[in-house]
Design a protein around this motif. Structure first.
Motif, PDB file in Angstrom:
ATOM      1  N   SER A   7     -12.042  -3.446   2.551  1.00  0.00           N
ATOM      2  CA  SER A   7     -12.262  -2.139   3.147  1.00  0.00           C
ATOM      3  C   SER A   7     -11.060  -1.229   3.086  1.00  0.00           C
ATOM      4  CB  SER A   7     -12.687  -2.311   4.621  1.00  0.00           C
ATOM      5  OG  SER A   7     -11.671  -2.989   5.340  1.00  0.00           O
ATOM      6  N   SER A   8      -9.869  -1.733   2.977  1.00  0.00           N
ATOM      7  CA  SER A   8      -8.700  -0.868   3.036  1.00  0.00           C
ATOM      8  C   SER A   8      -7.502  -1.515   2.381  1.00  0.00           C
ATOM      9  CB  SER A   8      -8.365  -0.538   4.494  1.00  0.00           C
ATOM     10  OG  SER A   8      -7.143   0.159   4.582  1.00  0.00           O
ATOM     11  N   GLU A  49      -7.933   6.465  -0.933  1.00  0.00           N
ATOM     12  CA  GLU A  49      -9.037   5.860  -0.189  1.00  0.00           C
ATOM     13  C   GLU A  49      -9.571   6.802   0.874  1.00  0.00           C
ATOM     14  OE1 GLU A  49      -7.846   2.078   1.303  1.00  0.00           O
ATOM     15  OE2 GLU A  49      -8.209   1.064  -0.600  1.00  0.00           O
ATOM     16  N   ARG A  50      -8.648   7.472   1.580  1.00  0.00           N
ATOM     17  CA  ARG A  50      -9.085   8.416   2.620  1.00  0.00           C
ATOM     18  C   ARG A  50      -9.803   9.603   2.000  1.00  0.00           C
ATOM     19  NH1 ARG A  50     -11.402   9.178   7.279  1.00  0.00           N
ATOM     20  NH2 ARG A  50     -10.846  11.184   8.226  1.00  0.00           N
ATOM     21  N   GLN A 110     -11.462   9.653  -0.829  1.00  0.00           N
ATOM     22  CA  GLN A 110     -12.775   9.203  -1.292  1.00  0.00           C
ATOM     23  C   GLN A 110     -13.766   9.137  -0.139  1.00  0.00           C
ATOM     24  OE1 GLN A 110     -13.091   9.344  -4.435  1.00  0.00           O
ATOM     25  NE2 GLN A 110     -12.286   7.562  -5.538  1.00  0.00           N
ATOM     26  N   HIS A 111     -13.282   8.685   1.004  1.00  0.00           N
ATOM     27  CA  HIS A 111     -14.144   8.630   2.194  1.00  0.00           C
ATOM     28  C   HIS A 111     -14.591  10.038   2.589  1.00  0.00           C
ATOM     29  CE1 HIS A 111     -15.592   7.470   6.204  1.00  0.00           C
ATOM     30  NE2 HIS A 111     -14.898   8.497   6.666  1.00  0.00           N
ATOM     31  N   LEU A 112     -13.679  10.992   2.600  1.00  0.00           N
ATOM     32  CA  LEU A 112     -14.016  12.366   2.988  1.00  0.00           C
ATOM     33  C   LEU A 112     -14.997  12.994   2.005  1.00  0.00           C
ATOM     34  CD1 LEU A 112     -10.466  13.614   4.037  1.00  0.00           C
ATOM     35  CD2 LEU A 112     -12.373  13.040   5.558  1.00  0.00           C
ATOM     36  N   GLY A 143     -17.098  11.401   0.144  1.00  0.00           N
ATOM     37  CA  GLY A 143     -18.383  10.743   0.360  1.00  0.00           C
ATOM     38  C   GLY A 143     -19.138  11.272   1.561  1.00  0.00           C
ATOM     39  N   HIS A 144     -18.415  11.928   2.459  1.00  0.00           N
ATOM     40  CA  HIS A 144     -19.057  12.510   3.643  1.00  0.00           C
ATOM     41  C   HIS A 144     -19.163  14.031   3.541  1.00  0.00           C
ATOM     42  CE1 HIS A 144     -18.342   8.491   5.194  1.00  0.00           C
ATOM     43  NE2 HIS A 144     -19.134   8.761   6.205  1.00  0.00           N
ATOM     44  N   ARG A 146      -7.980   9.662  -9.041  1.00  0.00           N
ATOM     45  CA  ARG A 146      -9.377   9.226  -9.123  1.00  0.00           C
ATOM     46  C   ARG A 146      -9.702   8.778 -10.548  1.00  0.00           C
ATOM     47  NH1 ARG A 146     -13.675  13.154  -6.929  1.00  0.00           N
ATOM     48  NH2 ARG A 146     -14.816  11.252  -6.385  1.00  0.00           N
TER      49      ARG A 146
END
Length: 302
Positions: free
Chosen positions: A200-201, A267-268, A270-272, A274-275, A298
């Motif tokens: 996960s991280s 990673e952060r 990519q999370h943002l 994705g949202h 990326r």
């Protein structure tokens, strides 16, 4: 403050109990208070290792944010497991029905099965009894060769030391991966992943080492990865030269401090994205001046 209740069955394995208990008590030392309570159906509980334990008979009043853990016990087969009374099984079921989380280590999954909590859910247990668990609870989906599973607030782990992984997962879910990594470091254990899910991280992936200097620098980067972190400042914070820090960090993690920081930023971001965030907004949120560097990172990770 959250309550963690351990339900103890005769023949309980000490490490099934002590591993998760140590994780939560260590998290409390780091400012995330947990109250640990031990309950059983009789006051003195024999263990598989011969050390008797003393537990309470009364279940505390639990809230949805509280956790109940059933450590495993010694039994050749699950069919040989000790009897568990209806009141205890009802307590497990009622806590979950009220929105709480219930977890098991090793053979403890059998108790969750008897309480009806495995029906329609993914679960796991020790490899020696996985097939039997599937036969005894045909409504469950038993997942092989993983450290733990999580399905609708029912968390099961494979056995013995994997209870530590389960507890670290719960700490990470509640307080973030940096806190879980700090707990793992203090316990001198690897922060391991599930076994089938992607890690996960990077805060976990690159913490499986015992170099205190590097861990200290990682703590600094984890806390401020979206800010400029010059190598001279990081080296000064831990009292070593820039060259020594780069050498130690690369040897321990496989990355330079800058590459580690960029990995966290990626990673952060990519999370943002994705949202729903735009590439530009995500890039600025994680500390880049614009999206050009994020695009390069990326593309490199693709």
């Amino acid at each position: 403050m959250s309550h963690v209740v351990f339900f103890l069955v005769p023949g309980v394995h000490l490490l099934d109990l002590a591993g998760p208990a140590q994780v939560f008590s260590t998290a409390a030392v780091f400012g995330h208070p947990y109250t640990l309570t031990y309950v059983a159906e009789r006051t003195e509980v024999p263990t598989a290792q011969g050390v008797p334990l003393v537990a309470g008979l009364d279940w505390p009043e639990l809230r949805p944010e509280d956790l109940v853990v059933v450590p495993g016990w010694q039994a050749v087969t699950l069919a040989d497991s000790p009897e568990i009374g209806a009141p205890a099984l009802r307590a497990l079921r009622d806590h979950h029905d009220r929105g709480g989380t219930v977890a098991s280590v090793c053979a403890g999954a059998e108790a969750l099965g008897r309480a009806g909590l495995l029906q329609g859910r993914h679960c796991t247990t020790h490899h020696d009894v996985q097939d039997e668990l599937a036969r005894r609870h045909p409504g469950a989906t038993v997942v092989r060769d993983v450290l733990f599973t999580a399905d609708d607030r029912v968390i099961t782990s494979a056995g013995i030391a994997s209870g530590i992984d389960l507890a670290l997962h719960l700490v990470a879910a509640r307080h973030g991966p940096a806190v879980a990594a700090k707990v793992a470091r203090d316990m001198v254990v690897y922060a391991r992943r599930n076994g089938h899910d992607a890690q996960s991280s990077a805060m976990f992936r690159h913490r499986s080492h015992l170099d205190d200097t590097v861990h200290h620098v990682q703590d600094l980067i984890d806390a401020r990865f979206d800010h400029p972190l010059p190598l001279p400042a990081l080296a000064s914070a831990v009292g070593v030269s820039e060259r020594t820090l780069t050498r130690l960090f690369t040897r321990a993690t496989g990355l330079t401090p800058l590459r580690y920081q960029q990995t966290l930023r990626l990673e952060r971001a990519q999370h943002l994205i994705g949202h729903g965030a735009t590439l530009e907004a995500a890039a600025r949120s994680v500390g880049f001046e614009d999206a050009r560097m994020l695009r390069r990172l990326r593309a490199r990770a693709a």
